[in-house]
Design a protein around this motif. Structure first.
Motif, PDB file in Angstrom:
ATOM      1  N   TYR A  56       0.829  -1.208   0.000  1.00  0.00           N
ATOM      2  CA  TYR A  56       0.000   0.000   0.000  1.00  0.00           C
ATOM      3  C   TYR A  56       0.864   1.260   0.000  1.00  0.00           C
ATOM      4  O   TYR A  56       0.560   2.250  -0.679  1.00  0.00           O
ATOM      5  CB  TYR A  56      -0.918   0.008   1.217  1.00  0.00           C
ATOM      6  N   ALA A  57       1.951   1.235   0.786  1.00  0.00           N
ATOM      7  CA  ALA A  57       2.828   2.410   0.860  1.00  0.00           C
ATOM      8  C   ALA A  57       3.472   2.693  -0.491  1.00  0.00           C
ATOM      9  O   ALA A  57       3.547   3.839  -0.928  1.00  0.00           O
ATOM     10  CB  ALA A  57       3.894   2.184   1.927  1.00  0.00           C
ATOM     11  N   LYS A  58       3.924   1.637  -1.178  1.00  0.00           N
ATOM     12  CA  LYS A  58       4.543   1.826  -2.489  1.00  0.00           C
ATOM     13  C   LYS A  58       3.532   2.332  -3.518  1.00  0.00           C
ATOM     14  O   LYS A  58       3.897   3.009  -4.475  1.00  0.00           O
ATOM     15  CB  LYS A  58       5.135   0.503  -2.969  1.00  0.00           C
ATOM     16  N   MET A  59       2.243   2.017  -3.296  1.00  0.00           N
ATOM     17  CA  MET A  59       1.189   2.468  -4.204  1.00  0.00           C
ATOM     18  C   MET A  59       0.686   3.861  -3.837  1.00  0.00           C
ATOM     19  O   MET A  59      -0.176   4.407  -4.514  1.00  0.00           O
ATOM     20  CB  MET A  59       0.033   1.467  -4.185  1.00  0.00           C
ATOM     21  N   GLY A  60       1.196   4.432  -2.745  1.00  0.00           N
ATOM     22  CA  GLY A  60       0.787   5.765  -2.324  1.00  0.00           C
ATOM     23  C   GLY A  60      -0.498   5.811  -1.527  1.00  0.00           C
ATOM     24  O   GLY A  60      -1.028   6.881  -1.275  1.00  0.00           O
ATOM     25  N   LYS A  61      -1.021   4.646  -1.093  1.00  0.00           N
ATOM     26  CA  LYS A  61      -2.256   4.582  -0.307  1.00  0.00           C
ATOM     27  C   LYS A  61      -1.879   4.581   1.175  1.00  0.00           C
ATOM     28  O   LYS A  61      -1.725   3.536   1.808  1.00  0.00           O
ATOM     29  CB  LYS A  61      -3.067   3.348  -0.673  1.00  0.00           C
ATOM     30  N   ILE A  62      -1.752   5.803   1.734  1.00  0.00           N
ATOM     31  CA  ILE A  62      -1.201   5.951   3.087  1.00  0.00           C
ATOM     32  C   ILE A  62      -2.144   5.384   4.132  1.00  0.00           C
ATOM     33  O   ILE A  62      -1.715   4.660   5.049  1.00  0.00           O
ATOM     34  CB  ILE A  62      -0.910   7.443   3.382  1.00  0.00           C
ATOM     35  N   ASP A  63      -3.421   5.696   4.047  1.00  0.00           N
ATOM     36  CA  ASP A  63      -4.373   5.251   5.067  1.00  0.00           C
ATOM     37  C   ASP A  63      -4.440   3.732   5.141  1.00  0.00           C
ATOM     38  O   ASP A  63      -4.457   3.150   6.239  1.00  0.00           O
ATOM     39  CB  ASP A  63      -5.765   5.835   4.776  1.00  0.00           C
TER      40      ASP A  63
END
Length: 537
Positions: free
Chosen positions: A376-383
């Motif tokens: 998720y972090a690598k995809m930019g989905k922080i939440d």
């Protein structure tokens, strides 16, 4: 072409002559054969099983070839400064943790044997020379602030201890110290300075270290760099580690030819087991198909280790596509986890995320949630990443990497929110300013137009008075019409004023994609095959 590594094993076939020789005093005991079939048939079955065992012992192989390998037998010792000044927080989260991170980068990129030392005013050994990177990282991560019991940094004691242990290359990770004289004869010293500016020291109880009522500020001392063969201030990227290794440890010390091949011994061995079973036991004919089916499945199961080993080998060689394809052949949670690791390495985060989410095994759940957070972090989905790390910490609250990533993302989220609010306020302020300027301009134009109309009206009235003095009666209807025209013109001016509209300025939102290069990545290969790889950044 099939070859045999131990062809002399075929000499054992001589014993078959004794097995069938009439004069040999060898007979099968009928009591051990639970079958009414002839003993002669059983002898042939056992003889065939013996031949299969000899063939397996001879180690048949195929695809035999030689490859050249470049072995780097370089050895280096890493020394970690654990003095109290390393608790300063000018680098995130503090100098000590940041130094461990740089040491892990060195361990990952260095091909050779590594030893680890820790020092302050004294030096001691954490690990002797070893090429086991997993063990080195485990020992390094378990060095915590409880080791810090003294103040000061004694580089002279460190150098002398390293010389006594026979180390010739020493890489020091420290914030420096006051060094006027240092004897480095017989040892190559490399230094990475940790820190960038004076900073206070945060103690375990949360208070800042103070002396005489004043907060102690510690900076970095570059005196040690004068005695180093290679020295620089550590950066957030791995460019400093790459430069250190490429400039000083990149020489290949030994070239060696290695023979590789594909083992085939498992096939005759499996057949021998089946024949031995048939030779000493008997089963009803109805159960014979079941036995054959079981034998085929057992044979396939015995070969699983081979394919798992090849999948692991492909992963270690960086051939992640091949590793993924081979792990995908197995339908279990461990294989899915390793297949997802291969996808993660190929930066196919969506596909890896899907596989991680399918894992149900309780032992792998915590690791799976952690790696979901990385995806998720690598995809930019922080939440979503924050939620995954929190779920992982519920299972294993002591996971330092999960805590690190969670704090890092929360900090990024807070900074992004503040920047967004700041930009929004600036945009609103600019928008209101433009709107006010436009309104003032419209008011000014209306005022000028009204004043001009008034002046024209006065001039026209004066002219009409002069022209109508001579014939008052004749011009009276005209004056009435003029007043009516003036009234219509005034109403028209007011209507135009009312129809003026202020067009709002549309501000398009700014989109930005955050790339988190500091995310700690645990690609934990589960031990389906030989060895396992852990904890990589």
């Amino acid at each position: 072409m099939v070859e045999f590594l131990y062809p002399y094993s075929f000499l054992l076939l001589v014993f078959l002559v004794l097995f069938f020789k009439k004069s040999a005093e060898f007979n099968l005991n009928p009591k051990i054969i639970a079958n009414k079939q002839s003993l002669r048939f059983k002898k042939y079955i056992l003889a065939l099983a013996y031949i299969c065992l000899v063939v397996a012992l001879a180690r048949p192989v195929t695809d035999k070839k030689e490859i050249n390998t470049h072995m780097n037998i370089k050895k280096v010792a890493l020394a970690l400064d654990i003095s109290r000044s390393m608790l300063a927080s000018d680098v995130y989260p503090n100098r000590l943790t940041f130094a461990k991170h740089k040491m892990e980068q060195f361990i990952d990129k260095f091909n050779g044997e590594i030893a680890i030392m820790a020092f302050s005013n004294t030096a001691f050994l954490i690990s002797p020379y070893t090429s086991d990177k997993d063990t080195l990282k485990y020992l390094l991560n378990n060095i915590d602030t409880s080791y810090i019991t003294s103040t000061g940094t004694d580089f002279e004691n460190l150098i002398n201890t390293a010389k006594k242990m026979g180390y010739t290359d020493l890489v020091v990770f420290s914030d420096g110290g006051d060094v006027k004289k240092l004897d480095t004869k017989g040892i190559n010293l490399y230094v990475l300075l940790i820190g960038n500016k004076p900073s206070p020291i945060k103690l375990k109880n949360g208070e800042l270290l103070s002396q005489n009522g004043k907060i102690v500020m510690v900076g970095i001392n570059k005196d040690i760099l004068k005695f180093a063969k290679f020295g620089r201030v550590a950066t957030n990227s791995d460019s400093d580690i790459k430069s250190l290794i490429s400039q000083n440890f990149a020489k290949v010390e030994n070239n060696k030819k290695v023979v590789v091949y594909k083992e085939l011994f498992i096939y005759p061995l499996a057949l021998a087991v089946v024949l031995l079973f048939m030779g000493f036991f008997s089963l009803p004919k109805k159960l014979l198909p079941v036995v054959l089916l079981f034998t085929i499945q057992a044979k396939a199961g015995m070969l699983d280790w081979y394919y798992l080993d090849k999948a692991k080998e492909a992963y270690n060689q960086g051939n992640y596509q091949k590793s993924y394809e081979m792990y995908s052949k197995f339908n279990n949670d461990e294989a899915k986890f390793n297949a997802a690791d291969s996808l993660y390495k190929m930066k196919k985060y969506k596909q890896a995320l899907k596989l991680y989410s399918e894992i149900k095994d309780k032992k792998l759940k915590e690791k799976s949630l952690y790696n979901q957070g990385n995806c998720y972090a690598k995809m930019g989905k922080i939440d979503e990443a924050i939620k995954s790390y929190e779920e992982s910490l519920k299972i294993n609250p002591n996971d330092k990497d999960a805590k690190y990533n969670l704090e890092l993302l929360k900090k990024h989220k807070k900074n992004n929110k503040n920047d967004k609010n700041k930009k929004q306020n600036q945009q609103n302020k600019k928008k209101n300013s433009k709107k006010q300027d436009k309104q003032n301009k419209n008011n000014q134009n209306n005022q000028n137009k009204s004043q001009k109309n008034s002046e024209n009206k006065n001039k026209k009235n004066d002219k009409q008075q002069n022209n109508h003095k001579q014939n008052k009666v004749e011009n009276k209807p005209k004056q009435t019409q003029q007043k009516k025209n003036n009234t219509n013109q005034k109403n028209k001016s007011q209507n135009q004023k009312q129809n003026i509209k202020v067009q709002p300025i549309q501000i398009k939102p700014q989109n930005s994609t955050q790339i988190f290069n500091k995310i700690k990545s645990q690609t934990l290969m589960v031990p389906l095959s030989k060895g396992e790889s852990k904890n990589e950044w």
